[in-house]
Structures are given as structure tokens and as C-alpha cells.
Write an enzyme that holds these catalytic residues in place. Structure first.
Site, short mmCIF file in Angstrom:
data_model
loop_
_atom_site.label_atom_id
_atom_site.label_comp_id
_atom_site.label_asym_id
_atom_site.label_seq_id
_atom_site.Cartn_x
_atom_site.Cartn_y
_atom_site.Cartn_z
N LYS A 27 87.26 -20.24 -27.10
CA LYS A 27 88.27 -20.06 -26.14
C LYS A 27 89.09 -18.84 -26.34
O LYS A 27 88.85 -18.49 -27.55
CB LYS A 27 89.04 -21.20 -25.78
CG LYS A 27 90.10 -21.54 -26.74
CD LYS A 27 90.89 -22.89 -26.23
CE LYS A 27 91.74 -23.37 -27.48
NZ LYS A 27 92.24 -24.50 -27.08
N ARG A 33 99.25 -33.98 -22.64
CA ARG A 33 98.93 -32.84 -22.11
C ARG A 33 97.75 -33.19 -20.81
O ARG A 33 97.99 -33.40 -19.68
CB ARG A 33 98.43 -31.55 -22.94
CG ARG A 33 99.31 -31.15 -23.75
CD ARG A 33 98.73 -29.84 -24.72
NE ARG A 33 97.41 -30.01 -25.17
CZ ARG A 33 96.99 -29.32 -25.74
NH1 ARG A 33 97.25 -28.23 -25.97
NH2 ARG A 33 95.81 -29.57 -26.16
N TYR A 87 114.88 0.92 -29.75
CA TYR A 87 115.60 0.57 -28.59
C TYR A 87 116.97 -0.33 -28.92
O TYR A 87 116.79 -1.23 -29.78
CB TYR A 87 114.80 -0.23 -27.62
CG TYR A 87 113.82 0.67 -26.60
CD1 TYR A 87 114.39 1.34 -25.69
CD2 TYR A 87 112.50 0.55 -26.71
CE1 TYR A 87 113.57 2.12 -24.70
CE2 TYR A 87 111.57 1.27 -25.95
CZ TYR A 87 112.18 2.07 -24.93
OH TYR A 87 111.38 2.73 -24.15
N MET A 98 106.76 -0.95 -26.43
CA MET A 98 105.47 -1.32 -25.68
C MET A 98 104.47 -0.40 -26.50
O MET A 98 103.20 -1.22 -26.57
CB MET A 98 105.62 -0.61 -24.39
CG MET A 98 104.38 -1.03 -23.72
SD MET A 98 104.36 -0.31 -21.76
CE MET A 98 105.76 -1.29 -21.05
#
Length: 371
Positions: free
Chosen positions: A34, A132, A253, A310
Site C-alpha cells: 500500500k 478501526r 522563516y 516548502m
């Protein structure tokens, strides 16, 4: 041209599957692929695993299963996240098996099989503690009385460990006993409980099939011991620019990192848009011991300086001689001492998240690709 270089060793992936198979005590070994095979690429990882001898695969979503089917035409493929309403025809079209986790899903699959006049295979998931997906244990104990099971082939009974990586956690034994109780009511059906860490529990809860995932890709299934797995993923980032910052200058930042003395900063062409977690940011002062990201440059660890942005990460390379690091060089982001588990720890997360977040902007190279 790429800012990041992602190296994936398919021979190590195949070797890890064989190691896990051999540890499974004669049980069949499947592979969980997955999340794009934990970030390594379904189209590359699945054929490598199939050639190693793996014939059963687990994914989370139907769309992933269809991709696996393209590259593994003869494999058995299970979809873990349950049967969405109206999707049984897609399972039939692509030869896939749903993992049924509620009576509603069982009823829909059984009705579809009756309408088709064929007993198509599915797995049934019993929840032994995760809360779950899956039938409750009391519901599982009533499965033997459900007439819907006459309409399809129950090919597998499965559950999932909560804390198999914590070998001494008492919930492991409780889950094993609960799963055994349900299994005893459904004789003749193959059973599966163990994930990567579960394979190594002293109780050996291997049953008929084990479902390793994380360990296949180099993650350590035994956090308190040496990792028996070979590393599969390596990641490098290019150095875009080097600069000196003066005492009391800040980097990044929000000015969260302060230079105490003159420091040399390297800027790497990688960031959270590439899947590297912003939580690895270094917020403090140079020289402090921070739980934050590191890279290796010229073989030496270099701490992050400031926030991960980013597309860029800034690191402190002051301790490396100037001649040993220059623009265009690469920094090791994952590799050597910076295992996926260590990178996850430094980001305040787990190696699973590091692997499954690997971005699509990297230039990917594959070693050990089979012809």
C-alpha cells in the site's frame, strides 16, 4: 536537474522479503504494498517481490490493487480498507479480493456472488483490539452461523496487531488468544495476524500467512534490537548555495534559529513539498542539542538550521572545512547512520511516515532491477 535523488535497492527489498519469509516458521509470506509500496513505487517493487517468490499482496485501496494487478497478473491481491458500496463489479473485473470488516459488507458481497452465481473469494477482518476496522470479537464468534458465508469463498480470516513492535505489551497475547478463539469456530479457513513486528514475537503467531510491510522497505521491526533488515531507500539532496551568517543573524522563516558566532549555512534543494516533514525544523540556537533533522555532508553530521520550508532546507556546515563542501555537492538525507527510523525520530514521527511521504519530484534510480 532534480534537487533530490532517491535511490531504491530492489535486491535489498527482495532479500528482506526472504528474511521475513524464513522467519515466519513455514507460513506463507505475503507483502503489503500500500501507499505506492511505501513510497518505493508499486510498478517497480511488486515485480521484484514477485520474482523473489511472493504471490500474495495487500493494499489499502481498490485503485492501488488495480495497479498491482497490471504488474502481477497471477497474484492474489487483497484490499484492506473494506468494500465500498457498489464496488463489487470492479473486484470481479480485476480479479481482486475485498477484506470484509462488517456484516453490511459481508451481506453486499454475498448478494453480489449470489447474483453472479459464483462463489468469489474474500477475506474477513475481525478486530481484536485496534478499534478501526473489522467485526468485533463477539461478532466474529457468530460467523459460523451466518448463512451469507455459504454464498462466497472465505479465503482468509485476519486481524491486526496493535503494538507488535512492543514485544512485552500484554495486549499482544490478548489479541492472539481472541483471534484463536474466532479461528477455532471456522475450521479450514486460512488465518493471518502477524505484521512485520508480529513475525518476531516469541509467541510465533504466524498462523497460515504473515503480512510484512514496513520491514520489507528497511524499517526495523525490532526497535530495541539491531535491525535485521537491509536498507532499501537512500535519499540525497543537492546543495544550492553556501553562505556565511554573522553572530545574532537568524535563519529561515519566523527567525526561529539564531547564530551564536559566525556560521556557514548550506541550502539544500528539498523541503516539505518533497515529503520531508516540517516537524524536523531546528528552532533554537547554533550549538544546542536539538531534536531536529540532520544530513550527512562529506561523511559528517550537519544539523538543520531553522524551519524546513516548502522547497528548501538550511543546514549548519561550519564544522566542515570549506574545501570539502561546495555548491552542487549532495547531502545524504536518508542513508548510513540516518536510517528511516532515525530520520523519523528526529522529526518527532515514525519511519513509516518518512517512507510513505517520499515525493514525486525526486529523480528515482533503481538498483537490482530484474530483467
Amino acid at each position: 536537474m532534480a534537487g533530490g535523488l532517491l535511490h531504491i535497492d530492489l535486491s535489498a527489498l527482495a532479500s528482506n522479503w526472504r528474511t521475513l519469509r524464513d522467519a515466519a516458521g513455514g507460513a506463507q509470506a505475503a507483502a503489503v504494498v500500500k501507499a505506492d509500496a511505501y513510497g518505493t513505487g508499486i510498478e517497480q517493487a511488486v515485480p521484484a517481490l514477485a520474482q523473489a517468490g511472493c504471490h500474495t499482496f495487500f493494499v489499502a485501496h481498490l485503485s492501488e490493487a488495480i495497479r498491482v494487478r497490471v504488474v502481477a497478473p497471477g497474484a492474489t491481491i487483497y484490499v484492506l480498507n473494506g468494500l465500498f458500496p457498489g464496488t463489487p463489479p470492479a473486484y470481479l473485473e480485476h480479479g481482486l479480493r475485498p477484506v470484509l470488516g462488517s456484516f453490511e459488507e459481508i451481506e453486499e458481497w454475498a448478494a453480489f456472488c449470489r447474483a453472479q452465481g459464483q462463489k468469489h473469494a474474500a477475506a474477513i477482518h475481525v478486530d481484536t483490539g485496534m478499534n478501526r476496522l473489522g467485526l468485533t470479537v463477539p461478532q466474529g464468534l457468530t460467523l459460523k452461523d451466518r448463512t451469507e458465508l455459504n454464498d462466497f469463498e472465505t479465503a482468509l480470516l485476519m486481524s491486526h496487531f496493535v503494538s507488535a513492535e512492543e514485544s512485552g505489551n500484554p495486549i499482544n497475547l490478548r489479541q492472539i488468544e481472541a483471534f484463536k478463539a474466532v479461528r477455532e469456530t471456522l475450521p479450514g479457513i486460512s488465518a493471518s495476524l502477524a505484521n512485520s513486528s508480529g513475525i518476531f514475537l516469541k509467541e510465533k503467531p504466524h498462523f497460515d500467512l504473515v503480512r510484512p510491510g514496513y520491514a520489507l522497505y528497511g524499517g526495523n521491526p525490532l526497535p530495541d534490537q539491531d535491525n535485521p533488515m537491509r536498507p532499501v531507500v537512500g535519499l540525497e539532496a543537492r546543495i544550492v548555495q553556501l553562505r556565511w551568517v554573522e553572530e545574532d543573524d537568524t535563519v529561515g522563516y519566523n527567525a526561529r534559529w539564531l547564530a551564536l558566532g559566525r556560521r556557514r549555512i548550506a541550502t539544500l534543494s528539498i523541503g516539505y513539498a518533497d515529503g520531508y516533514p516540517r516537524s524536523a525544523s531546528a528552532r533554537g540556537r547554533s550549538g544546542e542539542e536539538l531534536l531536529a533533522g540532520q544530513v550527512l555532508i562529506a561523511g559528517r553530521p550537519c544539523p538543520f538550521a531553522g524551519n524546513v520550508s516548502m522547497d528548501l532546507i538550511t543546514v549548519d556546515v561550519t564544522e566542515i572545512p570549506e574545501r570539502n563542501v561546495k555548491r552542487g555537492d549532495t547531502a545524504t538525507v536518508i542513508g548510513g547512520a540516518l536510517t528511516v527510523d532515525e530520520v523519523g525520530r528526529r522529526a518527532g514521527t515514525i519511519g513509516y511516515e518518512i517512507l510513505t511521504s517520499l515525493g514525486r519530484r525526486y529523480a528515482r534510480t533503481y538498483r537490482g532491477r530484474q530483467a
